[in-house]
Design a protein around this motif. Structure first.
Motif, PDB file in Angstrom:
ATOM      1  N   ASN A 281      53.236 156.812 -35.506  1.00  0.00           N
ATOM      2  CA  ASN A 281      54.089 157.129 -34.367  1.00  0.00           C
ATOM      3  C   ASN A 281      54.800 155.882 -33.857  1.00  0.00           C
ATOM      4  N   ASP A 282      55.900 156.107 -33.157  1.00  0.00           N
ATOM      5  CA  ASP A 282      56.632 155.010 -32.527  1.00  0.00           C
ATOM      6  C   ASP A 282      55.863 154.570 -31.289  1.00  0.00           C
ATOM      7  N   LYS A 283      55.604 153.277 -31.181  1.00  0.00           N
ATOM      8  CA  LYS A 283      54.792 152.783 -30.079  1.00  0.00           C
ATOM      9  C   LYS A 283      55.418 153.021 -28.709  1.00  0.00           C
ATOM     10  N   LYS A 284      56.743 153.244 -28.668  1.00  0.00           N
ATOM     11  CA  LYS A 284      57.386 153.493 -27.375  1.00  0.00           C
ATOM     12  C   LYS A 284      56.945 154.835 -26.780  1.00  0.00           C
ATOM     13  N   ASN A 285      56.345 155.701 -27.613  1.00  0.00           N
ATOM     14  CA  ASN A 285      55.862 157.001 -27.138  1.00  0.00           C
ATOM     15  C   ASN A 285      54.386 156.967 -26.717  1.00  0.00           C
ATOM     16  N   TRP A 286      53.797 155.780 -26.769  1.00  0.00           N
ATOM     17  CA  TRP A 286      52.364 155.653 -26.509  1.00  0.00           C
ATOM     18  C   TRP A 286      51.959 156.160 -25.127  1.00  0.00           C
ATOM     19  N   TRP A 287      52.644 155.750 -24.084  1.00  0.00           N
ATOM     20  CA  TRP A 287      52.201 156.099 -22.726  1.00  0.00           C
ATOM     21  C   TRP A 287      52.409 157.582 -22.430  1.00  0.00           C
ATOM     22  N   LYS A 288      53.456 158.167 -22.975  1.00  0.00           N
ATOM     23  CA  LYS A 288      53.663 159.603 -22.811  1.00  0.00           C
ATOM     24  C   LYS A 288      52.558 160.369 -23.528  1.00  0.00           C
ATOM     25  N   TYR A 289      52.250 159.933 -24.752  1.00  0.00           N
ATOM     26  CA  TYR A 289      51.175 160.538 -25.526  1.00  0.00           C
ATOM     27  C   TYR A 289      49.834 160.376 -24.820  1.00  0.00           C
ATOM     28  N   ARG A 290      49.588 159.185 -24.312  1.00  0.00           N
ATOM     29  CA  ARG A 290      48.310 158.897 -23.655  1.00  0.00           C
ATOM     30  C   ARG A 290      48.133 159.756 -22.401  1.00  0.00           C
ATOM     31  N   ALA A 291      49.193 159.944 -21.643  1.00  0.00           N
ATOM     32  CA  ALA A 291      49.133 160.782 -20.442  1.00  0.00           C
ATOM     33  C   ALA A 291      48.787 162.217 -20.818  1.00  0.00           C
ATOM     34  N   ASP A 292      49.332 162.686 -21.933  1.00  0.00           N
ATOM     35  CA  ASP A 292      49.039 164.045 -22.398  1.00  0.00           C
ATOM     36  C   ASP A 292      47.577 164.175 -22.818  1.00  0.00           C
ATOM     37  N   VAL A 293      47.081 163.163 -23.506  1.00  0.00           N
ATOM     38  CA  VAL A 293      45.691 163.181 -23.973  1.00  0.00           C
ATOM     39  C   VAL A 293      44.703 163.141 -22.812  1.00  0.00           C
ATOM     40  N   LEU A 294      44.972 162.252 -21.843  1.00  0.00           N
ATOM     41  CA  LEU A 294      44.026 162.055 -20.740  1.00  0.00           C
ATOM     42  C   LEU A 294      44.174 163.083 -19.628  1.00  0.00           C
ATOM     43  N   GLY A 295      45.329 163.712 -19.560  1.00  0.00           N
ATOM     44  CA  GLY A 295      45.540 164.728 -18.530  1.00  0.00           C
ATOM     45  C   GLY A 295      46.076 164.182 -17.225  1.00  0.00           C
ATOM     46  N   PHE A 296      46.467 162.929 -17.205  1.00  0.00           N
ATOM     47  CA  PHE A 296      47.086 162.345 -16.004  1.00  0.00           C
ATOM     48  C   PHE A 296      47.969 161.177 -16.439  1.00  0.00           C
ATOM     49  N   SER A 297      48.950 160.867 -15.618  1.00  0.00           N
ATOM     50  CA  SER A 297      49.888 159.790 -15.924  1.00  0.00           C
ATOM     51  C   SER A 297      49.756 158.657 -14.918  1.00  0.00           C
ATOM     52  N   LYS A 298      50.481 157.581 -15.171  1.00  0.00           N
ATOM     53  CA  LYS A 298      50.529 156.453 -14.251  1.00  0.00           C
ATOM     54  C   LYS A 298      51.036 156.903 -12.881  1.00  0.00           C
ATOM     55  N   GLU A 299      52.031 157.793 -12.907  1.00  0.00           N
ATOM     56  CA  GLU A 299      52.611 158.294 -11.657  1.00  0.00           C
ATOM     57  C   GLU A 299      51.600 159.124 -10.872  1.00  0.00           C
TER      58      GLU A 299
END
Length: 258
Positions: A142-160
């Protein structure tokens, strides 16, 4: 309904003798199971011969043949019987297999491993290692620029999401890990387990389910959770240091059962 056991590698199986008794087979076990093998089951892949020590009525010990049967083979055996009990056993094993596959059912070996992991996953440096391993696995395809979006989906919450919650709580923080610490410190254990398992290629569903068990354990045993990255003195035990080193080098035996 039937006792599920686990090999040293964490593979689930049932004993042929117990399956035999539940199915109500009339012919002797020593004749019945060899007849089942005529369907083409492969030894040491789908079943294994075991020598079980028993004591005869006269008090003399001896050994009796029994077999450890993998769940897929047990399902086939239950279906072959064409009885109502056989159908029930097969459906039970199918449902159980699904729970094992998605991490909703854990063996005692896996639960024990989670207890040991909880002792060291409270350290921020270990959590960072787990996250880095997950990231390294992710960017392989995967493109590393998609990491945080992917991570938010996996964990169920985002930075925001965290920003909103921490603002309402009136807590200040420097990074996501500190934010989680203020919000729910045991969530850090859960996140670290997700990172470790997904770095191994496990599914999101599996990693999430197992991480829930880990968080529950952490809430009970209350391991130390703190930022050890800038500490001049290392208070970790030798056992903890060994586990941490194995996690960092990818040689952790604790994860083999998952």
């Amino acid at each position: 309904m039937i006792n599920i056991q686990y090999s040293n590698k964490g593979t689930p199986y049932v004993m042929a003798s117990e399956l035999y008794n539940i199915l109500g087979i009339e012919m002797p076990l020593g004749e019945w199971f060899p007849s089942i093998l005529e369907y083409g089951f492969v030894e040491n892949e789908e079943y294994s011969l075991l020598k079980i020590e028993i004591t005869l009525p006269n008090g003399i010990p001896t050994f009796q043949d029994d077999w450890a049967v993998r769940l897929d083979m047990a399902k086939h055996i239950a279906m072959i019987q064409k009885t109502e009990t056989g159908k029930q056993i097969r459906q039970y094993l199918i449902d159980l297999d699904k729970q094992i596959t998605n991490g909703a059912y854990l063996s005692h070996v896996q639960m024990s491993a989670l207890f040991d992991l909880c002792e060291i996953l409270g350290y921020f440096t270990v959590q960072e290692t787990a996250e880095q391993q997950h990231f390294n696995y992710f960017i392989q395809e995967n493109d590393k620029k998609n990491w945080w979006k992917y991570r938010a989906d996996v964990l169920g919450f985002s930075k925001e999401d965290l920003e909103i919650v921490l603002t309402e709580l009136g807590k200040k923080y420097k990074n996501q890990r500190q934010a989680l610490y203020h919000y729910d410190r045991y969530e850090l254990i859960k996140v670290a387990v997700v990172d470790l398992l997904m770095a191994m290629g496990r599914t999101k569903e599996y990693a999430t389910n197992v991480s829930k068990f880990a968080k529950g354990i952490a809430e009970r045993v209350k391991p130390s959770i703190y930022d050890d990255s800038k500490m001049s003195i290392d208070f970790k035990s030798n056992k903890q240091k060994e586990i941490i080193n194995n996690l960092k080098t990818g040689k952790s035996g604790l994860l083999q059962s998952f």
